[in-house]
Design a protein around this motif. Structure first.
Motif, PDB file in Angstrom:
ATOM      1  N   GLU A 389       0.853  -1.184   0.000  1.00  0.00           N
ATOM      2  CA  GLU A 389       0.000   0.000   0.000  1.00  0.00           C
ATOM      3  C   GLU A 389       0.891   1.236   0.000  1.00  0.00           C
ATOM      4  O   GLU A 389       1.819   1.346   0.809  1.00  0.00           O
ATOM      5  CB  GLU A 389      -0.907   0.011   1.235  1.00  0.00           C
ATOM      6  N   THR A 390       0.619   2.161  -0.911  1.00  0.00           N
ATOM      7  CA  THR A 390       1.419   3.383  -1.039  1.00  0.00           C
ATOM      8  C   THR A 390       0.519   4.597  -0.829  1.00  0.00           C
ATOM      9  O   THR A 390      -0.582   4.665  -1.373  1.00  0.00           O
ATOM     10  CB  THR A 390       2.085   3.462  -2.429  1.00  0.00           C
ATOM     11  N   PHE A 391       1.008   5.557  -0.027  1.00  0.00           N
ATOM     12  CA  PHE A 391       0.201   6.708   0.377  1.00  0.00           C
ATOM     13  C   PHE A 391       0.798   8.014  -0.119  1.00  0.00           C
ATOM     14  O   PHE A 391       2.016   8.200  -0.122  1.00  0.00           O
ATOM     15  CB  PHE A 391       0.114   6.774   1.913  1.00  0.00           C
ATOM     16  N   ASP A 392      -0.102   8.921  -0.487  1.00  0.00           N
ATOM     17  CA  ASP A 392       0.302  10.290  -0.814  1.00  0.00           C
ATOM     18  C   ASP A 392      -0.861  11.214  -0.478  1.00  0.00           C
ATOM     19  O   ASP A 392      -2.023  10.779  -0.501  1.00  0.00           O
ATOM     20  CB  ASP A 392       0.660  10.409  -2.300  1.00  0.00           C
ATOM     21  N   ASN A 393      -0.568  12.458  -0.132  1.00  0.00           N
ATOM     22  CA  ASN A 393      -1.636  13.425   0.111  1.00  0.00           C
ATOM     23  C   ASN A 393      -1.423  14.645  -0.768  1.00  0.00           C
ATOM     24  O   ASN A 393      -0.321  14.912  -1.235  1.00  0.00           O
ATOM     25  CB  ASN A 393      -1.724  13.813   1.594  1.00  0.00           C
ATOM     26  N   SER A 394      -2.515  15.390  -0.983  1.00  0.00           N
ATOM     27  CA  SER A 394      -2.459  16.531  -1.899  1.00  0.00           C
ATOM     28  C   SER A 394      -3.350  17.652  -1.365  1.00  0.00           C
ATOM     29  O   SER A 394      -4.436  17.398  -0.848  1.00  0.00           O
ATOM     30  CB  SER A 394      -2.930  16.103  -3.292  1.00  0.00           C
ATOM     31  N   GLY A 403      -6.174  12.575   0.616  1.00  0.00           N
ATOM     32  CA  GLY A 403      -5.126  11.566   0.572  1.00  0.00           C
ATOM     33  C   GLY A 403      -5.547  10.417  -0.314  1.00  0.00           C
ATOM     34  O   GLY A 403      -6.737  10.186  -0.533  1.00  0.00           O
ATOM     35  N   GLY A 404      -4.555   9.698  -0.825  1.00  0.00           N
ATOM     36  CA  GLY A 404      -4.842   8.549  -1.668  1.00  0.00           C
ATOM     37  C   GLY A 404      -3.984   7.358  -1.278  1.00  0.00           C
ATOM     38  O   GLY A 404      -2.814   7.521  -0.911  1.00  0.00           O
ATOM     39  N   MET A 405      -4.570   6.173  -1.309  1.00  0.00           N
ATOM     40  CA  MET A 405      -3.835   4.933  -1.068  1.00  0.00           C
ATOM     41  C   MET A 405      -4.035   4.022  -2.264  1.00  0.00           C
ATOM     42  O   MET A 405      -5.167   3.729  -2.653  1.00  0.00           O
ATOM     43  CB  MET A 405      -4.359   4.231   0.195  1.00  0.00           C
ATOM     44  N   VAL A 406      -2.936   3.582  -2.887  1.00  0.00           N
ATOM     45  CA  VAL A 406      -3.024   2.640  -3.993  1.00  0.00           C
ATOM     46  C   VAL A 406      -2.438   1.302  -3.549  1.00  0.00           C
ATOM     47  O   VAL A 406      -1.623   1.254  -2.623  1.00  0.00           O
ATOM     48  CB  VAL A 406      -2.304   3.161  -5.256  1.00  0.00           C
ATOM     49  N   GLU A 422     -10.695  12.050   2.654  1.00  0.00           N
ATOM     50  CA  GLU A 422     -10.884  13.487   2.809  1.00  0.00           C
ATOM     51  C   GLU A 422     -10.262  13.863   4.147  1.00  0.00           C
ATOM     52  O   GLU A 422     -10.659  13.343   5.200  1.00  0.00           O
ATOM     53  CB  GLU A 422     -12.373  13.831   2.791  1.00  0.00           C
ATOM     54  N   LEU A 423      -9.269  14.749   4.122  1.00  0.00           N
ATOM     55  CA  LEU A 423      -8.476  15.038   5.316  1.00  0.00           C
ATOM     56  C   LEU A 423      -8.809  16.417   5.876  1.00  0.00           C
ATOM     57  O   LEU A 423      -9.176  17.334   5.139  1.00  0.00           O
ATOM     58  CB  LEU A 423      -6.981  14.956   4.966  1.00  0.00           C
ATOM     59  N   GLY A 430       0.351  16.354   9.607  1.00  0.00           N
ATOM     60  CA  GLY A 430      -0.935  16.023  10.233  1.00  0.00           C
ATOM     61  C   GLY A 430      -1.841  15.247   9.293  1.00  0.00           C
ATOM     62  O   GLY A 430      -2.570  14.344   9.710  1.00  0.00           O
ATOM     63  N   GLN A 431      -1.777  15.594   8.003  1.00  0.00           N
ATOM     64  CA  GLN A 431      -2.599  14.886   7.019  1.00  0.00           C
ATOM     65  C   GLN A 431      -2.153  13.431   6.872  1.00  0.00           C
ATOM     66  O   GLN A 431      -2.981  12.522   6.797  1.00  0.00           O
ATOM     67  CB  GLN A 431      -2.523  15.617   5.679  1.00  0.00           C
TER      68      GLN A 431
END
Length: 598
Positions: A389-394, A403-406, A422-423, A430-431
């Motif tokens: 699982e890979t995470f990134d926020n925008s 945020g997104g998890m692929v 939704e953060l 914090g996100q």
């Protein structure tokens, strides 16, 4: 630990061993905590490990410094709790069989005068429901084929509206909505369709004829659709010459351990015919325990919502907890369920067929995870990461933070498992904390992966490790971040290279290194997924801001509302009094009177 060992109760329960860093090593269950846990040890002259234990348990006990236990009311409760904790916490010395899918079934409610076939993943309420399945794959194609071949009621709304539709005009429905076919005649068509679900050659032959006709008419897209349906339906079949001489319902489970991974194969026999099959791989093969494997596989598959459960389950190997598992499933479904390991006869041949499928799957998958193995070696991971699982926020200046998890699973993207968040936190740290915390909470229903990859540097890595330690979950984590190569401070300017952060230290790879490319690919997919969500959310928020501006509410007031309530949805749902406290009565009236536009 000695004090805990001496005070163990003679009650059913679950016990947990921890190492000196507080990491969970092992979860086990017991009919009697006192007798089971003490069997691991020798007490004279000093406390030592019982040499009669398996090598993995001996290794685990040498690392253990603390023991905790939970008392429950019955052995059944202990079994269920143990399985739940293994799934949620991923102890180092327990294997984890990851198969959290619910398989679809085709069902029909024949209490209706003109019943339809439909798809379900849960038990459907009704007195005259018939289920077919499960169908791990190809179920939807099979259902579509039924409606392609037989003139059944195509839509629920047709009967409700009482008017013949296009399907009647193209001869795919007999218009029972207008009384053009009697319930008795319709029932004979339903019976034919029911037979075709198991005798699927009827369907595939008819579809082949229709496909050929469409191809002759140069309707190639439609022909290709039928070809795909034929392939999906054909993939359900497992060729077998086994004759049971009875129309029996059986579920067959076989588990085989390999060098790098193991596999679970499930065959489903209904009315004496194998109607479908499924398989899934698992890791931690170096600590494989057959009893744990079969116990997990059965308890995870047969959830309370599972329709059409067979009363007889065959397993390729006998296992210690077969009796309590059968008892637990019997209570769960309110009927007697038996677990059997046949040694001879037709049932033994079915088990052998399942084992042959295990061997073939392990053989063909041997070289499919070479890159994952290289990543495990490079990062010194505890296991080969088959599921990642890979995470990134925008966000933009704190606005529209998402945020997104692929998910990468068994060599491909598992897009059905992607998640958007939704953060509400204002800063990136914090996100990330909010996103990872929410994912950890979800481990109860969707188990942890083998590896987390985070977009960010040492701070995000430390954050993830801290959250996992607090939750007592064993999970490998790495982070990837860009490091500036020149003095230009702006993120988008100047040269940069990607640096990998691991608990053991920083790793720098050459830009041409394929291992780096693989990790970058994971990060870039997470970034693409998060940024798409951000752009859509930002567009929606800009529209809402514009609407408020048109109603005479200025940007400063909008900002004040967002800062207080967090989101436009929260503003929308707030009472007049709450909005009035933040702004004034005039603004409150404007917002509440125009909510339908927001």
């Amino acid at each position: 630990m000695i004090t805990t060992l001496r005070s163990l109760p003679d009650s059913p329960g679950v016990y947990q061993y921890f190492d000196e860093r507080g990491k969970l090593l092992y979860v086990g269950k017991a009919k009697s905590l006192k007798h089971r846990v003490k069997s691991y040890w020798r007490f004279t002259p000093n406390l030592t490990v019982n040499p009669a234990q398996s090598p993995r348990i001996i290794k685990m006990l040498h690392e253990a410094v603390r023991l905790e236990y939970i008392v429950v009311e019955s052995e059944d409760d202990a079994l269920i709790l143990e399985n739940s904790l293994i799934k949620q916490l991923k102890p180092k010395y327990n294997i984890l069989l990851r198969d959290d899918k619910t398989y679809p079934y085709i069902y029909i409610d024949e209490s209706q005068p003109y019943p339809r076939f439909e798809i379900t993943r849960k038990v459907v309420k009704g007195k005259n429901i018939t289920y077919y399945g499960p169908f791990p794959s190809g179920g939807r194609a099979l259902l579509d084929a039924l409606y392609e071949v037989y003139p059944l009621v195509q839509k629920k709304s047709c009967l409700r509206e009482g008017k013949a539709c296009l399907f009647y005009q193209i001869n795919k429905c007999l218009a029972p909505c207008e009384g053009k076919v009697s319930p008795e005649v319709y029932a004979t068509i339903v019976e034919e369709a029911k037979q075709a679900i198991t005798k699927r050659k009827i369907l595939t032959d008819t579809l082949q004829e229709k496909m050929a006709a469409l191809a002759m008419q140069e309707r190639f897209e439609e022909a290709a659709g039928l070809r795909d349906s034929i392939q999906a339906i054909s993939s359900l079949n497992i060729t077998s010459n086994i004759d049971l001489a009875k129309e029996m319902d059986l579920d067959i489970f076989a588990i085989m351990n390999g060098d790098e991974r193991g596999v679970v194969v499930k065959l489903f026999m209904r009315n004496g015919k194998i109607i479908s099959s499924a398989y899934n791989y698992f890791r931690h093969t170096h600590i494989f325990d057959r009893n744990e494997a079969y116990t997990q596989a059965l308890l995870e598959f047969y959830t309370i919502d599972t329709p059409n459960i067979s009363k007889e389950i065959l397993t390729a190997h006998s296992f210690e907890d077969a009796s309590p598992v059968a008892q637990t499933l019997s209570k769960r479904f309110g009927k007697k369920i038996e677990i059997e390991t046949p040694q001879r006869g037709a049932k033994a041949k079915l088990v052998k067929l399942a084992l042959q499928n295990c061997e073939e799957l392990l053989r063909t998958q041997k070289n499919d995870s070479i890159m994952e193995q290289k990543i495990a070696d490079l990062m010194d991971l505890s296991a080969i990461p088959y599921r990642i699982e890979t995470f990134d926020n925008s966000h933009m200046m704190g606005a529209a933070a998402v945020g997104g998890m692929v998910v990468w699973n068994e060599g491909k993207w598992d897009k059905s498992a992607y998640r958007r968040y939704e953060l509400h936190a204002r800063d990136e740290y914090g996100q990330m904390k909010e996103m990872l915390s929410r994912r950890i909470e979800d481990f109860k229903s969707h188990p942890a992966p083998d590896l987390w990859i985070l977009d960010g540097g040492q701070a995000n890595l430390n954050l993830a490790l801290s959250l996992l330690k607090e939750a007592q979950i064993n999970l490998d984590v790495i982070a990837i971040a860009k490091e500036k190569l020149d003095a230009k401070a702006h993120r988008a300017k100047g040269a940069a290279k990607d640096i990998l952060y691991t608990p053991a230290g920083v790793i720098e790879l050459k830009p041409s290194d394929k291992r780096l490319h693989w990790i970058q690919r994971q990060r870039d997919e997470a970034h693409r997924y998060a940024i798409t969500y951000h752009q859509n959310k930002k567009r929606k928020e800009d529209t809402q801001v514009s609407l408020l501006n048109k109603k005479g509410i200025g940007k400063a007031t909008v900002k004040k509302l967002i800062d207080y309530f967090g989101t436009f949805d929260a503003i929308h749902n707030a009472s007049s009094e709450e909005i009035e406290k933040v702004t004034n009565k005039k603004i409150s009236n404007i917002i509440k009177n125009n909510n339908e536009e927001l």
